[in-house]
Write a protein that holds these residues in place. Structure first.
Motif, PDB file in Angstrom:
ATOM      1  N   LEU A  22       9.027  -3.906  -2.384  1.00 24.97           N
ATOM      2  CA  LEU A  22       7.835  -3.111  -2.686  1.00 24.97           C
ATOM      3  C   LEU A  22       6.627  -3.983  -3.022  1.00 24.97           C
ATOM      4  O   LEU A  22       5.499  -3.487  -3.066  1.00 24.97           O
ATOM      5  N   LEU A  23       6.849  -5.272  -3.270  1.00 22.51           N
ATOM      6  CA  LEU A  23       5.768  -6.181  -3.638  1.00 22.51           C
ATOM      7  C   LEU A  23       5.287  -6.959  -2.421  1.00 22.51           C
ATOM      8  O   LEU A  23       6.097  -7.444  -1.619  1.00 22.51           O
ATOM      9  N   ALA A  24       3.970  -7.100  -2.318  1.00 20.29           N
ATOM     10  CA  ALA A  24       3.397  -7.885  -1.229  1.00 20.29           C
ATOM     11  C   ALA A  24       3.483  -9.377  -1.506  1.00 20.29           C
ATOM     12  O   ALA A  24       3.449 -10.191  -0.582  1.00 20.29           O
ATOM     13  N   THR A  76       0.821  -1.216   0.000  1.00 19.20           N
ATOM     14  CA  THR A  76       0.000   0.000   0.000  1.00 19.20           C
ATOM     15  C   THR A  76       0.855   1.266   0.000  1.00 19.20           C
ATOM     16  O   THR A  76       0.605   2.208  -0.760  1.00 19.20           O
ATOM     17  N   GLN A  77       1.889   1.286   0.835  1.00 16.02           N
ATOM     18  CA  GLN A  77       2.723   2.485   0.964  1.00 16.02           C
ATOM     19  C   GLN A  77       3.604   2.734  -0.257  1.00 16.02           C
ATOM     20  O   GLN A  77       4.193   3.807  -0.389  1.00 16.02           O
ATOM     21  N   ALA A  78       3.685   1.754  -1.174  1.00 13.31           N
ATOM     22  CA  ALA A  78       4.537   1.913  -2.358  1.00 13.31           C
ATOM     23  C   ALA A  78       3.729   2.162  -3.624  1.00 13.31           C
ATOM     24  O   ALA A  78       4.307   2.348  -4.697  1.00 13.31           O
ATOM     25  N   ARG A  79       2.406   2.173  -3.521  1.00 15.10           N
ATOM     26  CA  ARG A  79       1.588   2.246  -4.732  1.00 15.10           C
ATOM     27  C   ARG A  79       1.710   3.576  -5.455  1.00 15.10           C
ATOM     28  O   ARG A  79       1.693   3.622  -6.689  1.00 15.10           O
ATOM     29  N   GLN A  80       1.853   4.661  -4.734  1.00 16.77           N
ATOM     30  CA  GLN A  80       2.022   5.953  -5.402  1.00 16.77           C
ATOM     31  C   GLN A  80       3.333   5.990  -6.178  1.00 16.77           C
ATOM     32  O   GLN A  80       3.397   6.501  -7.305  1.00 16.77           O
ATOM     33  N   LEU A  81       4.368   5.418  -5.606  1.00 19.80           N
ATOM     34  CA  LEU A  81       5.668   5.371  -6.273  1.00 19.80           C
ATOM     35  C   LEU A  81       5.613   4.514  -7.532  1.00 19.80           C
ATOM     36  O   LEU A  81       6.030   4.947  -8.611  1.00 19.80           O
ATOM     37  N   VAL A  82       5.086   3.303  -7.407  1.00 15.35           N
ATOM     38  CA  VAL A  82       5.062   2.368  -8.531  1.00 15.35           C
ATOM     39  C   VAL A  82       4.050   2.807  -9.583  1.00 15.35           C
ATOM     40  O   VAL A  82       4.250   2.604 -10.784  1.00 15.35           O
ATOM     41  N   GLY A  83       2.963   3.424  -9.121  1.00 14.01           N
ATOM     42  CA  GLY A  83       1.959   3.932 -10.054  1.00 14.01           C
ATOM     43  C   GLY A  83       0.793   3.007 -10.295  1.00 14.01           C
ATOM     44  O   GLY A  83      -0.137   3.349 -11.033  1.00 14.01           O
ATOM     45  N   VAL A  84       0.820   1.821  -9.691  1.00 14.29           N
ATOM     46  CA  VAL A  84      -0.266   0.848  -9.843  1.00 14.29           C
ATOM     47  C   VAL A  84      -0.468   0.137  -8.502  1.00 14.29           C
ATOM     48  O   VAL A  84       0.433   0.098  -7.654  1.00 14.29           O
ATOM     49  N   ASP A  85      -1.641  -0.450  -8.324  1.00  6.30           N
ATOM     50  CA  ASP A  85      -1.924  -1.213  -7.106  1.00  6.30           C
ATOM     51  C   ASP A  85      -1.345  -2.621  -7.172  1.00  6.30           C
ATOM     52  O   ASP A  85      -1.135  -3.255  -6.131  1.00  6.30           O
ATOM     53  N   ALA A  86      -1.131  -3.111  -8.382  1.00  3.24           N
ATOM     54  CA  ALA A  86      -0.580  -4.459  -8.557  1.00  3.24           C
ATOM     55  C   ALA A  86       0.194  -4.500  -9.865  1.00  3.24           C
ATOM     56  O   ALA A  86      -0.142  -3.799 -10.823  1.00  3.24           O
ATOM     57  N   ARG A  87       1.222  -5.335  -9.891  1.00  4.27           N
ATOM     58  CA  ARG A  87       1.988  -5.534 -11.125  1.00  4.27           C
ATOM     59  C   ARG A  87       1.353  -6.685 -11.888  1.00  4.27           C
ATOM     60  O   ARG A  87       1.303  -7.829 -11.411  1.00  4.27           O
TER      61      ARG A  87
END
Length: 326
Positions: free
Chosen positions: A296-298, A14-25
């Protein structure tokens, strides 16, 4: 030779989603089989970075498998996946290699640089930070806090082409240049990079300027090499294409006296570990690489490629989602 594809969705923390730009890869794993041999590749175009969609890649990989097109006509992220699958089919990654140096990454702003964030970087030899997303005062404060808190670390400052030369120079006023490894393509106008290096005493790394294949960009790379101000080329693997194409770009960097730094696009640990093996095959890939993003991945495709003491081990490549291919 048989080809199979497996589509998966790996949630981003959750805390990395703004950085990565998506909720899931969203990812396609490709496997190719030839009798008893098997190879794997990962196709994970990232919206906002890659122009191709995952659906387009799936269709084009299927067309390639059916003999309807050549690999070189496919989008870069699809070529990357197929190239990885073909090379691992032929034994690439089967043996241990030397561990790869990894740069730590602090993606936050000054306001987010609390003691917990600093503690997470403790022991880091190289730390990448972002400039240009916050105001000048806060960018300066961020670098100052990290320099004071991590006295043995060097910093890579990535501006993502957001700044003018004057804005970049102002942010670096009074900074000890020896603490900054390089400035990573920070200017909106890359033709000013040579002047930026002269005015700051800090080397440049080329990122977006590497992907640009225009005549002007090629001439700029030659000119900057002549000036002796470029330390490294950032090779975003899935934006370049095949492993051989990546090796060729690294060789071009070496010809212009620059090191090669491999970089991923928040793919799973299979591609991060692929990068470790690829780095071992590139003579000028001796700096810390931008592959420290597994945390960064759950969820992940294999054993997470977490850096230990700023290195990712060079164990033989795993099978991604091994249970799916039984």
């Amino acid at each position: 030779m048989n080809l199979e594809m497996l589509r998966v969705s790996l949630p981003v923390l959750t805390q990395a989603r703004q950085l990565v730009g998506v909720d899931a890869r969203e990812i396609i794993f490709v496997t190719v089989r030839d009798q008893k041999r098997i190879g794997f590749g990962e196709c994970a175009p990232l919206p906002g970075l890659h122009s191709e969609s995952l659906e387009f890649c799936m269709e084009s990989i299927e067309n390639w498998s059916n003999g309807l097109c050549e690999m070189k006509s496919l989008a870069p992220s699809a070529v990357f996946a197929l190239s990885c699958a073909m090379e691992t089919l032929n034994g690439f990654g089967a043996r241990p290699v030397a561990p790869a140096k990894v740069a730590h990454f602090f993606p936050g702003t000054f306001a987010q640089c609390d003691q917990a964030a600093i503690d997470s970087l403790c022991g880091a030899k190289v730390v990448k930070i972002k400039f240009g997303r916050d105001n000048e005062s806060n960018d300066r404060a961020l670098l100052s806090r990290l320099c004071n808190s991590l006295p043995t670390a060097k910093f890579r400052i990535d501006g993502n082409r957001l700044l003018s030369r004057d804005e970049c120079v102002a942010r670096l006023q009074g900074v000890d240049a020896s603490r900054v490894e390089y400035l990573e393509d920070p200017l909106r106008d890359p033709s000013q990079l040579g002047l930026l290096a002269k005015s700051t005493g800090i080397a440049i790394a080329l990122d977006e300027t590497i992907i640009d294949q225009s005549t002007q960009a090629r001439a700029l790379r030659e000119s900057l090499a002549h000036d002796g101000c470029v330390a490294a080329w950032i090779l975003r693997m899935s934006l370049i294409g095949s492993l051989d194409a990546i090796r060729a770009v690294a060789a071009d960097a070496a010809r212009l006296s620059a090191d090669a730094v491999l970089s991923t696009a928040y793919e799973s640990s299979y591609s991060l570990r692929m990068a470790v093996h690829l780095a071992a095959s590139i003579p000028n890939a001796t700096r810390a690489h931008g592959i420290g993003t597994a945390s960064l991945l759950a969820q992940d495709s294999c054993k997470p490629a977490i850096a230990r003491d700023s290195f990712i081990d060079g164990a033989p490549l795993p099978i991604p989602f091994a249970e799916a291919w039984l």
